[in-house]
Each structure stands twice: as structure tokens, then as C-alpha cells.
Design a protein around this motif. Sequence first.
Motif, short mmCIF file in Angstrom:
data_model
loop_
_atom_site.label_atom_id
_atom_site.label_comp_id
_atom_site.label_asym_id
_atom_site.label_seq_id
_atom_site.Cartn_x
_atom_site.Cartn_y
_atom_site.Cartn_z
N LEU A 1 0.84 -1.21 0.00
CA LEU A 1 0.00 0.00 0.00
C LEU A 1 0.87 1.26 0.00
O LEU A 1 0.61 2.20 -0.74
CB LEU A 1 -0.93 -0.01 1.22
CG LEU A 1 -2.14 -0.93 1.10
CD1 LEU A 1 -2.75 -1.19 2.47
CD2 LEU A 1 -3.18 -0.32 0.16
N ARG B 1 1.08 4.05 -3.06
CA ARG B 1 0.68 5.42 -2.78
C ARG B 1 1.78 6.44 -3.05
O ARG B 1 1.54 7.64 -3.03
CB ARG B 1 0.17 5.52 -1.34
CG ARG B 1 -1.12 4.71 -1.18
CD ARG B 1 -1.58 4.65 0.24
NE ARG B 1 -2.14 5.94 0.66
CZ ARG B 1 -2.59 6.17 1.90
NH1 ARG B 1 -2.52 5.22 2.80
NH2 ARG B 1 -3.10 7.33 2.20
N ASP C 1 -9.48 -6.45 -0.43
CA ASP C 1 -9.24 -5.13 0.18
C ASP C 1 -10.33 -4.81 1.21
O ASP C 1 -10.03 -4.35 2.31
CB ASP C 1 -9.21 -4.04 -0.90
CG ASP C 1 -8.12 -4.27 -1.93
OD1 ASP C 1 -7.01 -4.69 -1.53
OD2 ASP C 1 -8.37 -4.03 -3.13
N ASP D 1 -3.68 2.62 6.38
CA ASP D 1 -3.98 1.57 5.39
C ASP D 1 -5.48 1.27 5.38
O ASP D 1 -6.10 1.18 4.32
CB ASP D 1 -3.27 0.25 5.75
CG ASP D 1 -1.77 0.33 5.65
OD1 ASP D 1 -1.26 1.22 4.96
OD2 ASP D 1 -1.10 -0.53 6.28
N TYR E 1 -7.51 4.03 3.80
CA TYR E 1 -7.33 4.03 2.34
C TYR E 1 -8.17 2.93 1.70
O TYR E 1 -8.88 3.17 0.73
CB TYR E 1 -5.84 3.83 2.01
CG TYR E 1 -5.57 3.72 0.53
CD1 TYR E 1 -5.35 4.84 -0.26
CD2 TYR E 1 -5.54 2.46 -0.08
CE1 TYR E 1 -5.12 4.73 -1.62
CE2 TYR E 1 -5.30 2.33 -1.44
CZ TYR E 1 -5.09 3.47 -2.21
OH TYR E 1 -4.88 3.34 -3.56
N LEU E 2 -8.11 1.71 2.25
CA LEU E 2 -8.83 0.57 1.67
C LEU E 2 -10.35 0.77 1.75
O LEU E 2 -11.09 0.47 0.82
CB LEU E 2 -8.43 -0.73 2.37
CG LEU E 2 -6.99 -1.20 2.16
CD1 LEU E 2 -6.66 -2.39 3.04
CD2 LEU E 2 -6.74 -1.54 0.68
#
Length: 241
Positions: A49, A53, A65, A96, A99-100
Motif C-alpha cells: 500500500l 501510494r 481489500d 492503510d 485508504y482501503l
Amino acid sequence: MRYAILADIHGNFDAFQSVLQDIAGRGGVDEIWCLGDIVGYGPEPSACLALLRKYPHICVAGNHDWAAVGKIDTVDFNPDAATACKWTAGHLTSADREYLQDLPLTVTRGEFTIVHGSPRDPLYEYIFSTVSAAGNFQNFGTMHCLVGHTHVPSVFMDSEGLCLKASLPPVLQLGGGRLIVNPGGVGQPRDGDPRAGYAIYDEAERVIYSYRIPYDIAAVQDKMRRCGLPVYLSERLSEGL
Ligand code: ZN
């Protein structure tokens, strides 16, 4: 503009890094299009990740995810996948997870619709056959669609209502009809070739180039053993199955 099309990285940092090196060696790309399942199965979800990014990119959600952050259930996962999912969930940072969680199911870029599984069922449907591909051409408004999820490099063409299937050729010229294209899997190929699979779309040439890249599979298997991830998941990497 040139775009890298990457699917199913699955926490395999070594494969991901080798692919990025290969892309750099080909002059780089303007943006990465990631088709989901950045995490799950592999031993380095957080590192994957972080690496993704660092690059200009777009990304859609894969089933792994969202399962890793508890957004969907793992009832449909096989036991090894569910075990790996649980392990992954315990090895993500809060950044993380955020984001997911926020990944969209579908993104449109130019003449492409981008999803993980299929346009009509972005998280779960596998497009392996012409039957499932044929049923999906009416579910996206762009000329073409990019999918991952099966980890098998393939192309489906809508030819006057007849759906044709082929394995993804090294050079795919666009312009002949509507296509659903799968670049194969970066972190866990399943077509019998253990090398990482990915593609580059060259917008000016209107060509999708596909590549297979060797990486240090034994190093990843060793990391997986040390993490206590299911043995079958590490063994399958050397088979490409
Ligand atoms: Zn996957």
C-alpha cells in the motif's frame, strides 16, 4: 500518456517491486491503474500500500481489500483465504485501513471502465468465460473495460453480439471493437506461469502491451513461512496456480 495496468498485487511486495522496476526500465508511466486486491494472501500488505501510494495512481476496491477492513464478510472465502485475510487485517496501519475503506468500486478513465471483478458485480464476479463476459458488455458505458480478480491474462471481444475469448497477446491494438481486458495478476498469477503479469496502455498508440516479469519467488515464500501464512498459499506461487 502511458498507464500501467496492475491487478491483484496481493501483498506480494517483491513481485510489485519487480514490476515497478520493469515499468521504469520501459520509460515509466504517467499513472498506475490498480484494479484492486492490493492486499490478501501475501506477507507485506502494508508495504505494498505504501509503495502504491508513492505513485500517481487510481485504484478500485477488490474483495480482499474490503474483507481485510471488515467492510465485507469472508463467508465466500476458502479457508486459506479467510486465514490470510485475518492475518492481513492484523498487519494494517490505521492509514492503510482508511485508504482501503474509501476505495471506489468503479472508476472511469477515458475509454475505460475500471473494476476488480466485473462491471455488473465489481467485487465478486469472475470473468473466466465468454458467457460471463457477454453478460457484462451492457453493464459499462465506455468502449472498453479493465478487470482483474481471475489472475488470468485474457481478453474478451464483443463482436456483433458474439463474444470471443483469447489469452492476452503481448501487443493488443485497440480500435477493432469493444473489449474486456484482464492484465493478469502481479502478486499471484494463476495461468500456470509464475511470473508477475501486468500491462501498459499507450494512449497515443492505442495499444495495450502485456508483460511477464520474473521475481524472487523463494524470498516471498520464505517471508510467508515466517509469517505463518497457509503453506498452500506460498506453494502455489511457484506453480503460478
Ligand atoms: Zn485477487
